[in-house]
Scaffold this motif. Structure first.
Motif, PDB file in Angstrom:
ATOM      1  N   GLY A  14       0.862  -1.038  -0.026  1.00 14.98           N
ATOM      2  CA  GLY A  14       0.191  -0.111  -0.172  1.00 14.98           C
ATOM      3  C   GLY A  14       0.711   1.202   0.225  1.00 14.98           C
ATOM      4  N   PRO A  15       0.450   2.244   0.620  1.00 16.20           N
ATOM      5  CA  PRO A  15       0.820   3.978   0.219  1.00 16.20           C
ATOM      6  C   PRO A  15       1.962   3.729   2.006  1.00 16.20           C
ATOM      7  CG  PRO A  15      -1.415   3.694   1.773  1.00 16.20           C
ATOM      8  CD  PRO A  15      -1.334   2.479   1.283  1.00 16.20           C
ATOM      9  N   TRP A  16       2.345   2.892   2.506  1.00 21.54           N
ATOM     10  CA  TRP A  16       3.489   2.472   3.276  1.00 21.54           C
ATOM     11  C   TRP A  16       4.206   3.760   3.577  1.00 21.54           C
ATOM     12  CZ3 TRP A  16       8.424   2.316   2.810  1.00 21.54           C
ATOM     13  CH2 TRP A  16       9.289   1.730   2.340  1.00 21.54           C
ATOM     14  N   PRO A  17       5.422   4.546   2.640  1.00 17.18           N
ATOM     15  CA  PRO A  17       5.387   5.647   2.037  1.00 17.18           C
ATOM     16  C   PRO A  17       5.354   6.816   3.543  1.00 17.18           C
ATOM     17  CG  PRO A  17       6.489   4.674   0.924  1.00 17.18           C
ATOM     18  CD  PRO A  17       5.309   4.037   1.371  1.00 17.18           C
ATOM     19  N   TRP A  18       3.695   6.697   3.277  1.00 17.44           N
ATOM     20  CA  TRP A  18       3.115   7.889   4.230  1.00 17.44           C
ATOM     21  C   TRP A  18       3.123   7.784   5.523  1.00 17.44           C
ATOM     22  CZ3 TRP A  18       3.841   6.838  -1.565  1.00 17.44           C
ATOM     23  CH2 TRP A  18       4.743   7.817  -1.851  1.00 17.44           C
ATOM     24  N   LEU A  19       2.787   6.331   6.032  1.00 19.53           N
ATOM     25  CA  LEU A  19       2.002   5.807   7.491  1.00 19.53           C
ATOM     26  C   LEU A  19       3.719   5.810   8.417  1.00 19.53           C
ATOM     27  CD1 LEU A  19       0.486   2.977   5.272  1.00 19.53           C
ATOM     28  CD2 LEU A  19      -0.691   5.507   6.553  1.00 19.53           C
ATOM     29  N   ASP A  20       2.951   6.484   9.444  1.00 21.52           N
ATOM     30  CA  ASP A  20       3.963   6.025  10.828  1.00 21.52           C
ATOM     31  C   ASP A  20       2.939   4.394  11.652  1.00 21.52           C
ATOM     32  OD1 ASP A  20       5.456   8.215  10.180  1.00 21.52           O
ATOM     33  OD2 ASP A  20       3.627   9.379  11.131  1.00 21.52           O
ATOM     34  N   GLY A  21       3.932   4.515  12.048  1.00 19.01           N
ATOM     35  CA  GLY A  21       3.855   3.145  13.440  1.00 19.01           C
ATOM     36  C   GLY A  21       4.235   1.849  13.004  1.00 19.01           C
ATOM     37  N   PRO A  22       3.695   0.705  13.407  1.00 22.04           N
ATOM     38  CA  PRO A  22       4.233  -0.077  13.074  1.00 22.04           C
ATOM     39  C   PRO A  22       3.974  -1.474  11.848  1.00 22.04           C
ATOM     40  CG  PRO A  22       2.509  -0.790  14.763  1.00 22.04           C
ATOM     41  CD  PRO A  22       2.355   1.000  14.413  1.00 22.04           C
ATOM     42  N   PHE A  23       3.089  -0.525  10.569  1.00 26.54           N
ATOM     43  CA  PHE A  23       2.518  -0.516   9.568  1.00 26.54           C
ATOM     44  C   PHE A  23       3.818  -0.471   8.798  1.00 26.54           C
ATOM     45  CE2 PHE A  23       1.119  -0.849   5.183  1.00 26.54           C
ATOM     46  CZ  PHE A  23       0.800  -1.368   4.926  1.00 26.54           C
ATOM     47  N   TYR A  72      -4.950   5.472  -6.601  1.00 27.07           N
ATOM     48  CA  TYR A  72      -4.916   4.672  -5.079  1.00 27.07           C
ATOM     49  C   TYR A  72      -5.147   3.556  -5.245  1.00 27.07           C
ATOM     50  CZ  TYR A  72      -4.018  10.106  -4.587  1.00 27.07           C
ATOM     51  OH  TYR A  72      -3.606  11.100  -4.694  1.00 27.07           O
ATOM     52  N   ASP A  73      -4.732   2.967  -5.536  1.00 25.26           N
ATOM     53  CA  ASP A  73      -5.307   1.013  -6.174  1.00 25.26           C
ATOM     54  C   ASP A  73      -5.085   0.344  -4.376  1.00 25.26           C
ATOM     55  OD1 ASP A  73      -2.650   1.850  -6.198  1.00 25.26           O
ATOM     56  OD2 ASP A  73      -2.382  -0.130  -7.667  1.00 25.26           O
ATOM     57  N   TYR A  74      -6.000   0.568  -3.480  1.00 25.52           N
ATOM     58  CA  TYR A  74      -5.522   0.098  -1.749  1.00 25.52           C
ATOM     59  C   TYR A  74      -6.585   0.053  -0.799  1.00 25.52           C
ATOM     60  CZ  TYR A  74      -2.630   4.692  -1.208  1.00 25.52           C
ATOM     61  OH  TYR A  74      -2.694   5.976  -1.313  1.00 25.52           O
ATOM     62  N   TYR A  75      -6.597   0.087  -0.290  1.00 19.18           N
ATOM     63  CA  TYR A  75      -8.630  -0.592   1.192  1.00 19.18           C
ATOM     64  C   TYR A  75      -7.856  -0.577   1.616  1.00 19.18           C
ATOM     65  CZ  TYR A  75     -10.035  -1.394  -4.011  1.00 19.18           C
ATOM     66  OH  TYR A  75     -10.348  -1.729  -5.589  1.00 19.18           O
ATOM     67  N   GLY A  76      -9.051   0.081   2.555  1.00 22.25           N
ATOM     68  CA  GLY A  76      -8.684   0.520   4.416  1.00 22.25           C
ATOM     69  C   GLY A  76      -7.547   0.866   5.192  1.00 22.25           C
ATOM     70  N   THR A  81      -4.042   8.983   2.860  1.00 20.93           N
ATOM     71  CA  THR A  81      -3.092   8.546   1.893  1.00 20.93           C
ATOM     72  C   THR A  81      -4.042   8.140   0.234  1.00 20.93           C
ATOM     73  OG1 THR A  81      -4.267   6.087   2.747  1.00 20.93           O
ATOM     74  CG2 THR A  81      -2.176   6.653   3.870  1.00 20.93           C
ATOM     75  N   TYR A  82      -5.445   8.996   0.524  1.00 22.30           N
ATOM     76  CA  TYR A  82      -6.247   9.387  -0.756  1.00 22.30           C
ATOM     77  C   TYR A  82      -5.752   9.764  -1.681  1.00 22.30           C
ATOM     78  CZ  TYR A  82      -7.898   4.416   1.090  1.00 22.30           C
ATOM     79  OH  TYR A  82      -7.743   3.433   0.986  1.00 22.30           O
ATOM     80  N   HIS A  83      -4.880  11.294  -0.696  1.00 17.40           N
ATOM     81  CA  HIS A  83      -5.118  12.420  -1.573  1.00 17.40           C
ATOM     82  C   HIS A  83      -3.661  12.416  -1.751  1.00 17.40           C
ATOM     83  CE1 HIS A  83      -8.937  13.181  -0.298  1.00 17.40           C
ATOM     84  NE2 HIS A  83      -8.703  12.733   1.140  1.00 17.40           N
ATOM     85  N   ILE A  84      -2.524  12.006  -1.002  1.00 17.20           N
ATOM     86  CA  ILE A  84      -1.082  11.468  -1.438  1.00 17.20           C
ATOM     87  C   ILE A  84      -0.863  11.792  -3.121  1.00 17.20           C
ATOM     88  CG2 ILE A  84      -0.348  10.786   0.723  1.00 17.20           C
ATOM     89  CD1 ILE A  84      -0.058   8.076  -1.369  1.00 17.20           C
ATOM     90  N   PHE A 117       0.391   7.008 -11.802  1.00 15.41           N
ATOM     91  CA  PHE A 117       1.111   6.058 -10.832  1.00 15.41           C
ATOM     92  C   PHE A 117      -0.129   5.415  -9.968  1.00 15.41           C
ATOM     93  CE2 PHE A 117       4.348  10.204 -11.256  1.00 15.41           C
ATOM     94  CZ  PHE A 117       4.770   9.495 -12.705  1.00 15.41           C
ATOM     95  N   ASP A 118       0.283   4.333 -10.501  1.00 23.88           N
ATOM     96  CA  ASP A 118      -0.160   3.848  -8.720  1.00 23.88           C
ATOM     97  C   ASP A 118       0.846   3.013  -8.434  1.00 23.88           C
ATOM     98  OD1 ASP A 118       1.380   0.754  -9.481  1.00 23.88           O
ATOM     99  OD2 ASP A 118       0.527   0.712 -11.377  1.00 23.88           O
ATOM    100  N   HIS A 119       0.237   2.434  -6.633  1.00 23.76           N
ATOM    101  CA  HIS A 119       0.957   2.372  -5.399  1.00 23.76           C
ATOM    102  C   HIS A 119       2.121   1.395  -6.233  1.00 23.76           C
ATOM    103  CE1 HIS A 119      -0.825  -1.146  -4.368  1.00 23.76           C
ATOM    104  NE2 HIS A 119       0.589  -1.238  -3.537  1.00 23.76           N
ATOM    105  N   GLY A 120       2.440   0.760  -6.842  1.00 25.93           N
ATOM    106  CA  GLY A 120       4.138  -0.013  -7.618  1.00 25.93           C
ATOM    107  C   GLY A 120       4.741   0.996  -7.743  1.00 25.93           C
ATOM    108  N   THR A 121       4.005   1.660  -7.636  1.00 26.10           N
ATOM    109  CA  THR A 121       5.000   2.645  -8.602  1.00 26.10           C
ATOM    110  C   THR A 121       5.337   4.101  -7.497  1.00 26.10           C
ATOM    111  OG1 THR A 121       4.339   2.606 -10.674  1.00 26.10           O
ATOM    112  CG2 THR A 121       5.552   4.779 -10.634  1.00 26.10           C
ATOM    113  N   PHE A 122       4.565   4.975  -7.098  1.00 26.64           N
ATOM    114  CA  PHE A 122       5.054   5.905  -6.268  1.00 26.64           C
ATOM    115  C   PHE A 122       5.184   5.152  -5.083  1.00 26.64           C
ATOM    116  CE2 PHE A 122       0.263   5.182  -5.425  1.00 26.64           C
ATOM    117  CZ  PHE A 122      -0.074   5.543  -4.230  1.00 26.64           C
ATOM    118  N   SER A 123       4.722   4.391  -4.147  1.00 27.15           N
ATOM    119  CA  SER A 123       5.433   3.720  -3.143  1.00 27.15           C
ATOM    120  C   SER A 123       6.402   3.197  -2.717  1.00 27.15           C
ATOM    121  CB  SER A 123       4.646   2.689  -2.073  1.00 27.15           C
ATOM    122  OG  SER A 123       2.874   3.290  -2.321  1.00 27.15           O
TER     123      SER A 123
END
Length: 282
Positions: A14-23, A72-76, A81-84, A117-123
């Motif tokens: 998913g959009p992991w570079p834009w997250l914080d915490g355990p994920f 934004y080809d991910y869910y949940g 992360t749907y505006h990055i 760009f899908d998340h396989g590209t931008f992430s």
């Protein structure tokens, strides 16, 4: 102009570079390896061609957008992360060159002026070039996942390496989302060991032959019940030609249990320092 290497990269979830915490923390070793990628290049690329496991079409297709949007080809995931944005420019001129090379090799090629760009590209690119200042071209898989066809496309695109283009196959060496837990430990390790042997130890002709029969590898269909995240590797290997492979990222505790890896072909045989299993990492 110095020849660029080719990469097959495991791109994370998913959009992991834009997250914080355990994920986000679960991808720390992968993130470090991606940040180290520019130092492995002979020169700054004039453009990056990404073959993403998140885009497939009936025929190979390139994005011709000058300013690609986002898919934004991910869910949940959290709302933000749907505006990055990953605001890298597109590469219309390179798209025309890719179509030209494909057609010269007898490969049907399509174009898409709207694909973003899908998340396989931008992430994957965010940790590598957070400035997003290198043009990026997206290239689809062919939906039949035919290994020989993707190897052939890679071979057709190999001249781009001498034209300053960095080719990246973006997928995941393990991709079974229903078994992304401790049950993945044994099958992911078994398949990863086979993949490492095929990409590093075998001569180029033998390497391609092994990949043509990847489904016979240990735990192959457990690790890849659908081949979308493995097939970008075939384009990378085709473009690699006779260049040897080297593992530039590996760990056996991704998400606590999974063995995953990334590979580079060409430039030199210098380890990246992020191959835990091969002994070059921490």
């Amino acid at each position: 102009m110095q020849q660029q290497p080719v990469f097959f990269l495991s791109h994370g979830g998913g959009p992991w570079p834009w997250l914080d915490g355990p994920f986000r923390e679960g991808f720390a070793w992968l993130e470090a390896s991606l940040k180290a990628l520019p130092a492995q290049l002979p020169a700054r690329p004039r453009a990056v061609l990404v073959v993403s496991g998140h885009w497939e079409e009936p025929q190979f297709t390139v994005s011709t957008a000058a300013q690609p949007g986002m898919v934004y080809d991910y869910y949940g995931f959290p709302e933000h992360t749907y505006h990055i944005r990953y605001p890298a420019p597109g590469a219309p001129d390179l798209a025309r060159r890719v179509v030209e090379l494909g057609k010269a090799a007898g490969i049907a090629m399509g174009t898409d002026p709207t694909r973003g760009f899908d998340h396989g590209t931008f992430s994957m690119l965010q940790p590598i070039w957070p400035e997003a200042d290198i043009p990026v071209l997206s290239l689809s898989l062919r939906a039949d996942y035919d290994v020989a066809a993707h190897l052939a496309l890679g071979r057709a695109l190999a001249p781009l390496r001498d034209e300053g283009v960095l080719i990246i196959g973006s997928g995941f060496s393990y991709h079974n989302l229903r078994q992304f837990n401790a049950a993945a430990a044994a099958p992911s390790a078994a398949f990863d060991a086979w993949l490492r042997h095929a990409l590093i130890d075998l001569a180029p002709a033998e390497r391609a032959a092994a990949l043509l029969e990847w489904e016979k590898a240990p735990a192959a269909r457990i690790c890849h019940p659908q081949a979308d995240h493995l097939i970008p590797l075939m384009v990378a290997v085709g473009a690699a030609g006779n260049d040897p492979g080297i593992c530039v990222y590996s760990e056996n505790d991704l998400r606590g249990a999974i063995t995953a890896s990334s590979y580079r072909f060409g430039s030199d045989a210098t380890p990246s320092g992020f191959d835990r299993i091969g002994g070059n990492g921490r």
